[in-house]
Design an enzyme around this catalytic site. Structure first.
Site, PDB file in Angstrom:
ATOM      1  CD1 TRP A   1      -2.573  -1.609   0.382  1.00 54.27           C
ATOM      2  CD2 TRP A   1      -3.237  -1.242   1.980  1.00 54.27           C
ATOM      3  NE1 TRP A   1      -3.749  -2.111   0.432  1.00 54.27           N
ATOM      4  CE2 TRP A   1      -3.330  -2.445   1.425  1.00 54.27           C
ATOM      5  CE3 TRP A   1      -2.728  -0.889   3.572  1.00 54.27           C
ATOM      6  CZ2 TRP A   1      -4.941  -2.921   2.648  1.00 54.27           C
ATOM      7  CZ3 TRP A   1      -4.260  -1.572   4.141  1.00 54.27           C
ATOM      8  CH2 TRP A   1      -5.068  -2.182   4.262  1.00 54.27           C
TER       9      TRP A   1
ATOM     10  CG  HIS B   1       9.839  -0.953  -2.327  1.00 50.99           C
ATOM     11  ND1 HIS B   1      10.160   0.917  -2.803  1.00 50.99           N
ATOM     12  CD2 HIS B   1       8.839  -1.443  -3.571  1.00 50.99           C
ATOM     13  CE1 HIS B   1       8.910   0.230  -3.895  1.00 50.99           C
ATOM     14  NE2 HIS B   1       8.064  -1.053  -3.586  1.00 50.99           N
TER      15      HIS B   1
ATOM     16  CD  GLU C   1       8.701  -4.140  -6.561  1.00 55.87           C
ATOM     17  OE1 GLU C   1       7.278  -4.732  -7.122  1.00 55.87           O
ATOM     18  OE2 GLU C   1       8.693  -3.611  -5.873  1.00 55.87           O
TER      19      GLU C   1
ATOM     20  N   GLY D   1       1.439  -2.698  -6.302  1.00 61.54           N
ATOM     21  CA  GLY D   1       1.350  -1.209  -5.550  1.00 61.54           C
ATOM     22  C   GLY D   1      -0.015  -0.496  -5.612  1.00 61.54           C
ATOM     23  N   GLY D   2       0.157   0.582  -6.358  1.00 61.53           N
ATOM     24  CA  GLY D   2      -1.282   1.103  -6.858  1.00 61.53           C
ATOM     25  C   GLY D   2      -2.509   0.163  -7.322  1.00 61.53           C
TER      26      GLY D   2
HETATM   27  P1  PGA Z   1       2.857  -0.652  -8.486  1.00 56.96           P
HETATM   28  O1  PGA Z   1       4.364  -0.180  -7.532  1.00 56.96           O
HETATM   29  O2  PGA Z   1       2.232  -1.837  -8.639  1.00 56.96           O
HETATM   30  O3  PGA Z   1       2.203   0.804  -8.369  1.00 56.96           O
HETATM   31  O4  PGA Z   1       3.684  -0.207  -9.569  1.00 56.96           O
HETATM   32  C1  PGA Z   1       4.736  -2.381  -6.720  1.00 56.96           C
HETATM   33  C2  PGA Z   1       6.026  -1.816  -6.048  1.00 56.96           C
HETATM   34  O5  PGA Z   1       6.294  -0.828  -6.004  1.00 56.96           O
HETATM   35  O6  PGA Z   1       5.906  -2.462  -5.334  1.00 56.96           O
END
Ligand code: PGA
Length: 260
Positions: free
Chosen positions: A17, A102, A174, A241-242
């Site tokens: 989140w 992260h 990522e 994330g989003g």
């Molecule tokens: P996102 O973020 O799905 O908004 O691209 C992923 C994350 O940072 O873990």
């Protein structure tokens, strides 16, 4: 090297989140999640709320099987470290996981391979399971350095780990250029990097550890692109994330896992 035969790996779908949701917003999300049908067997869910919402989220999730984690950790257990939160505090708040390294921690807050390695050790020491995030920037990818960048991150993070540690480790690939940008790695590019990561871990720790390692993909995962990523053999879940801020969208991503 020959691959051993393994039990199919479970898929782990995690909601990061970031700095979103008050405690009451977090509670509404969990209530929605609990009133929705459970995801298919073989899929585990995990939520990373902001620190202060961890106790409420963990208490509400209770024995639903949905795990809770912290988005960061500090490497000391206690002391004069204003603003920091330690592993024992995170455990006590009801979390089982911690997100380590992260890309926003690395790029916005100046964390580096050394601090990431210290945080990783602290996570194991306090009995938490880490999700170690690795990934290259766009510049590094365009320079043909995606794999060497990820290898350097892995080498540094894993160098002090025992086999027992690695059995509890999750890795999230990522690509920095895909986070929050709406650009995702193609399933083939992601698959290739995941296979590279697994080969690296196999080279150091062998099988079955490498074969059982969960490697998530993260970076603009959404309900409409999740299936094409999650059907790849080397992609064992998603760090979202989003699209994880809305319970229905998060569950739709979990629902996109192809049935085994
Ligand atoms: P996102 O973020 O799905 O908004 O691209 C992923 C994350 O940072 O873990």
């Amino acid at each position: 090297m020959r691959n051993q035969v393994h039990m199919p790996r479970r898929k782990l779908i995690a909601a990061n989140w970031k700095m979103n949701k008050t405690i009451s917003e977090a509670v509404s999300f969990v209530e929605r999640l609990k009133s929705s049908p459970a995801p298919q067997p073989g899929c585990d869910l995990l939520i990373f709320p902001p620190f202060i919402a961890i106790p409420a989220v963990a208490r509400l999730l209770g024995d639903t099987g949905v795990a809770v984690g912290a988005q960061d950790i500090f490497w000391e257990n206690e002391g004069a470290f204003t603003g920091e939160i330690s592993g024992p505090m995170i455990r006590d708040a009801g979390a089982e996981y911690a997100l380590i390294g992260h890309s926003e921690r690395r790029h916005v807050f100046g964390e580096n391979d050394e601090t990431v390695a210290r945080k990783l050790m602290a996570t194991f020491a306090s009995g938490l399971r880490p999700i170690l995030c690795v990934g290259e920037t766009l510049e590094e990818r365009e320079a043909g350095e995606a794999e060497s960048t990820v290898e350097k991150q892995l080498r540094s993070a894993l160098s002090a780990l025992s086999r027992e540690n690695v059995k509890r480790l999750v890795i999230a690939y990522e690509p920095v250029w895909a986070i929050g940008t709406g650009r995702t790695a193609t399933p083939d590019d992601a698959e290739q990097m995941h296979a590279f990561i697994r080969r690296f871990v196999r080279g150091v720790f062998g099988d079955p550890i490498a074969g059982e390692l969960i490697i998530q993909y993260g970076g603009s995962v959404k309900p409409d692109n999740a299936a094409s990523l999650l059907e790849m053999e080397e992609i064992d879940g998603a760090l979202v994330g989003g699209a994880s801020l809305d319970a229905d969208s998060f569950l739709a991503i979990a629902g996109a896992i192809p049935r085994q």
